[in-house]
Each structure stands twice: as C-alpha cells, then as structure tokens.
Enzyme design. Sequence first.
Site, short mmCIF file in Angstrom:
data_model
loop_
_atom_site.label_atom_id
_atom_site.label_comp_id
_atom_site.label_asym_id
_atom_site.label_seq_id
_atom_site.Cartn_x
_atom_site.Cartn_y
_atom_site.Cartn_z
N GLU A 62 -2.31 -4.21 1.82
CA GLU A 62 -3.34 -4.12 1.43
C GLU A 62 -4.22 -5.04 1.64
OE1 GLU A 62 -0.53 -3.53 -0.39
OE2 GLU A 62 -0.68 -1.28 -0.65
N LYS B 66 17.47 8.40 3.99
CA LYS B 66 16.56 8.82 3.14
C LYS B 66 16.83 10.26 2.71
CE LYS B 66 11.82 7.80 1.35
NZ LYS B 66 10.89 6.98 1.35
N ARG C 139 -4.32 -5.76 -4.94
CA ARG C 139 -3.55 -6.81 -4.24
C ARG C 139 -4.50 -7.67 -3.34
NH1 ARG C 139 1.93 -6.22 -2.81
NH2 ARG C 139 2.89 -6.68 -4.94
C1 LIG Z 1 1.58 -2.77 -3.10
C2 LIG Z 1 2.25 -1.30 -2.85
N1 LIG Z 1 1.54 -0.69 -2.00
C3 LIG Z 1 2.00 0.80 -1.91
C4 LIG Z 1 2.93 1.21 -2.81
C5 LIG Z 1 3.47 2.70 -2.62
N2 LIG Z 1 4.72 2.75 -2.34
C6 LIG Z 1 5.79 2.99 -3.02
S1 LIG Z 1 7.13 3.35 -2.51
C7 LIG Z 1 6.34 3.01 -0.64
C8 LIG Z 1 7.18 2.77 0.47
C9 LIG Z 1 8.35 2.11 0.41
O1 LIG Z 1 9.16 2.10 1.39
P1 LIG Z 1 10.61 1.42 1.34
O2 LIG Z 1 10.35 0.00 0.88
O3 LIG Z 1 11.00 1.52 3.10
O4 LIG Z 1 11.49 2.26 0.70
P2 LIG Z 1 12.27 3.70 0.74
O5 LIG Z 1 11.37 4.62 0.01
O6 LIG Z 1 11.94 4.05 2.25
O7 LIG Z 1 13.48 3.69 0.25
C10 LIG Z 1 5.06 2.76 -1.04
C11 LIG Z 1 4.20 2.62 0.24
C12 LIG Z 1 3.54 0.34 -3.57
N3 LIG Z 1 4.45 0.91 -4.35
N4 LIG Z 1 2.97 -1.01 -3.74
#
Ligand SMILES: Cc1ncc(C[n+]2csc(CCOP(=O)(O)OP(=O)(O)O)c2C)c(N)n1
Length: 629
Positions: free
Chosen positions: A361, A282, A389
């Site tokens: 959630e 990342k 959710r």
């Molecule tokens: C249902 C939901 N909960 C929380 C989020 C907030 N959120 C956005 S990106 C993220 C992290 C995603 O991590 P990952 O899938 O590993 O992607 P990366 O950013 O590490 O590439 C979160 C928790 C969201 N978008 N949707």
Amino acid sequence: MPRLLDRIDNPADLKGLTKQELVQLAAEIRQELVTTVSANGGHLASNLGVVELTIALHRVFDSPRDKIIWDVGHQSYVHKLLTGRRRRFNSLRQYGGLSGFTSRSESEHDPFGAGHASTSISAALGMAIARDLAGDDYHVVAVIGDGAITGGMAFEALNQAGHLGSSICLVLNDNGMSISPTVGGLARLLNRVRLDYRYQWAEAESKRVLDILPLGKKLWQLGQWFKRGFKGLIMPTVLWEELGLTYIGPIDGHDINALETALAQARGYSSKPTFVHVITTKGKGYQPAEGDAVYFHGVAAEKKNDGTAPSYSEVFAQTVLRLAREDPKLVAITPAMPEGNCLSVVEAEFPRRVFDVGICEQHAVTFAAGLATRGFRPIVAIYSTFLQRAFDQLIHDVCLQDLPVTFAVDRSGIVGDDGKTHQGTFDISYLMPIPNLIIAAPKDENELQHLLYTAVRAEHPMAVRYPRGPGVGVKLDNELHQIPIGKGEILRQGQDVAILAIGATVAPALEAARKLAERGIEATVVNARFAKPLDAELIKELAGGTKRLVTVEENALSGGFGNSVIELLQQSGISDIQVKTIGIPDEFVEQGSQARLRANYGLDAEGIARKVLELFPQPATRERLDFKN
Ligand SMILES: Cc1ncc(C[n+]2csc(CCOP(=O)(O)OP(=O)(O)O)c2C)c(N)n1
C-alpha cells in the site's frame, strides 16, 4: 465412524498419531473446512493449502510454549481446529463467534493477532529478541505466504533478522498466489524454484561437486563460493542466504514426513534464522478450489449481490473503464486486490494502464505520486482499512506536494464478517487533518460515478469513499458530470430538524425522515457529499433554520464528519442549536453482518429516528414514536 479430528483437543494429541492416521486427519480437516466455510463464508482455498503444513508445525513445535505466528491470519483455520477451538468452529466469522483471523484474546495458541499482511516476521523477531534477553529458550515460527512476503514490512524485518542472527524459523508458504497470482520480481524468482524441477538436479549436482573437493580452508572457501554461485545460477536460494538466513527447501508442502524433517532441522538451529521454503497448492484437496483459487480465496456466506443492484466496486470499475477510454493518461493502481475492487475488468482492456503492485500500500501511493508528477491521472483503488498503511505517503508524497491523485477508498464503513481488523471506520478521521485533500462519499452508486469523474478532473488529491456491497439500486446516468467541490444537496425539506448524512447513511436517513413524518416530525435531509471541504454555507443556513441538527456517518465519531460540523458551528459562533452525532464510538467494531452492526450503532433508519427523537424530549412525543414496527 468417529472422526479422528474429534479426539484432537490440543496439539499434543497429534503427536501419537500414525502416518496413516495423519492422512485421514488431513482429509477430515478438509471436509470440516469445506462444510463450515460454505455456511459461514471465509478463506477456503488458503486453508485447504496449509492442512499438512499446520499438522506438521504442531507435531514438531510445542505450542503455546513455542510461538507460531500466522501472517495475515486468514489461513489459521486449521490451526484453530487443532488448538482447542474445534467445538466453536461453526461460529467462525459469526457475530460473537470465532474470528476469521488470529487473535490474542481468542487463544493462548495465537501469540499475535493479525488481519493485515506482512507483519509476522517483525512480530516473530520481537518475540525472539524478548526470549533471548529474558534467557528463555522457546522457538518462534512465522508462517508467511508468497503474497504477504511482497509487503515492505516483511523485507524490513528480513533485513533485520539476518543482521541480528537470532533463532527464528520463517516458513514461506509458497503457492504462487496472493488473492490473484502473486506479481513482481520476487514472485518470478520463487516461480523458478517452484516450477523448474531442475532445482532437484542442481542441488544434487552442487553437493556432488563439493564432495569431491579436497579439504583445506582455502578450497573450502572456494567450495562455498562455488556452491553459492552454482546454486544461485539455477536455484535462486542465494537471496535468502545472502540475507543471513539458512535456506531449507524447497519442500513438498503436502508431504507431512518431508515437512516434519525440514521443520525439525530448522528447529535445531539455535542461533540462526532459518528460512523453510514450502511449496503448497492453494485449494488442495477440493477440486473446485484447486481449479479456481482466486474465487475460492474468500467465499461469501450470503450471495454478495441479489442481482438487483451492482456493487459499488463494480460501478467503480465500470466508471474507470469509461474514464480510461477517454483519457490515455488515466492509470489505475491496486495493491493486490484487482478482484475485490473489480479492476481486473479494466485490466482486461487496458493491461498497460492497470498496475497490481502486490501487497504494498505504501508503494502504491508513492508510485501514484510519481505518476502524477509527470501529468498522469492515477487512481489508487484501495480498501479503507489498508490505506491506513500508507498514511505518511498520503501526507508526505501526495498531499504535501498537492498532487492530483484519486483515492477510491473501497470497503469504507462497516464491512461485516471480517471483523475488527478490516472495518473501514477510520478513514474520514485520518484523512480529515491532511491539507489539500478533498474527501467525498456518494449517497448511491450513481453519485459514485459522478464523484469519480469529478475527482479525476480535480486539481487536488481527492478521496472518494464508498461501502462494501451492492448499491442502493438507482438508475445509472449515461452522461457523467462534475459535482461542485464542497457542495451538499438537500434531498428533503422539513422545519423541525435537519439530518446531515454522508455516504451510505443517506438512504437510511431518508427512511428515518419518512418514519418521523408519519409521527408528525418533519426533517430536512441533506446529502453532505463532502466531509472536506464542508458545505459551510448550507450547514449554517440549516442551523439557523431548525436549531436541531443530527449528523450521521459510518465512521469513528472522533475526528469524523460530525465533529467537523460541530467545529464549524463553534467557529462560526453558532451556539443556540442542539446537535447530535451518530457514528462509531471509541471502540473497535466486532464481526457480524453489516445490517446487524449498523443496527447496533444506530446507523439504520430506526437508530437515526431514535436519535432525532432525543432532540424532542416531551414524553408524549416519545411514546408516539415506536420505530420497532
Ligand atoms: C495490508 C494488507 N493488504 C491487503 C490484504 C488483503 N489480503 C488478504 S490475504 C491476501 C493474499 C495473501 O496472499 P498469501 O500471503 O500468498 O497467502 P495465501 O492466501 O496465498 O495463502 C491479501 C492481499 C491484507 N490482508 N493486508
């Protein structure tokens, strides 16, 4: 020197580039990402990590014929740059500009819109089955992060994918990070692959052993069993294979050659789901982001806080800290947002009483319900948009059993640049019909403290909704006290009209009243505090007095606070009164700055004053009221 990037108008333009040119292109893309996100804000680190992966996907697959679905969509900037949106890229997350997520209305290369996590595999599966039923032969790819794959929906879809056996390519973009480090048993499993270089040895060794086994069905079976058992011992890929997916990987996600080979292999499976495990870093290629991927996950365009007032989230966390010190049974739960809602501060002091449950959630809410049944006082800190959710868990697991769970509903109302998928403008409406639930919203950050203090002492579930961004800058009381449930407060007295505001709209309502007073209209301003139960006594009294009522809320008008007030008046037989409601009409709120969007919906002081004016139709009065200056 002209950029290679400027020659890429669609993915087909990538196909003729040499390996050396691809390396140059990746560098140019990173430069573009840093420049644009520094100016506009956005998800920097996630996008820096998928530069090579996105290039490889677009060289191996043929978008838009093949469908490439990005989970969450926050990491789709590179995809946007390569799919004809380069010239508009500087409008990213701006009012009227490119979305920070994928959107079907934005491009034919976005086969599925996103913003909330863990939906990509379900959507991909739907498209794959539609393809099969229609006798088509395009490929369907879902790219999901190790954070998003912790969401329940992803598992539900994986379960069906292995069962159906239809051809889809699932790409796990594994960087070990959600926004914060990914948590949980699955994360531990993936870590073993990522961090333990023995997997390379294990793979070579298992292949060698299989090679020397004699042929024959029985031994072949034995060989398969041995391969699985042996690989599973050291290389935890067995989970995916047992689910019915063909595992390919792990692949170095910054090596375009290796990526292309793996993706081409996956593409070749025409009747099986494949799982391509890609390891990325990342923030790759930009030292500050590689060094602090948590901070650079989402970068704000403007400074979040001007230093004068703490954010609502900061005050929330400081209050939880105080409450946790007083009550050993107080626990806090966050579905993957410990930074956003500031609970990391509480976790530092109470690591055993703060739970990051992953992007889960639904689980977060029922987990809290379980804790509450055993006498604990759980606080679920959750963004308004993500609480959607867990609607059934709210009803069925918490409220039906009347369990005293506190919901700290952060980012309620208009959130700004994240746009349609993230606006917190529905929570009052979806919480309103649930019996036993108390719904409150503080007028400022000081009242937030008191409402939280009230919530953890309430005998029922209680939601406290508060907005994104800094508080209004009031002094924070040292002593916390309980606020009587269902009681509003009169902040200003006036005989001409009553403005009933809730939450973040109280401050602009007061300002509107001052503007109106300068022009001879005296308004009462009420801080409603509770959307449920309403302060029926107070509302009826006001209605009887001024005969003119204006409600203000940063929530959908449908099913919201204002509608509830109207219903109360109706049920009380009060009809000799004029009522106006200010809130969000029946539409999704676009992206843009909070200030601009609030002005668009008449939720700022000028808008509120204008709406009040509609109750005074005399032209003479109208002309005198010019709220532009
Ligand atoms: C249902 C939901 N909960 C929380 C989020 C907030 N959120 C956005 S990106 C993220 C992290 C995603 O991590 P990952 O899938 O590993 O992607 P990366 O950013 O590490 O590439 C979160 C928790 C969201 N978008 N949707």
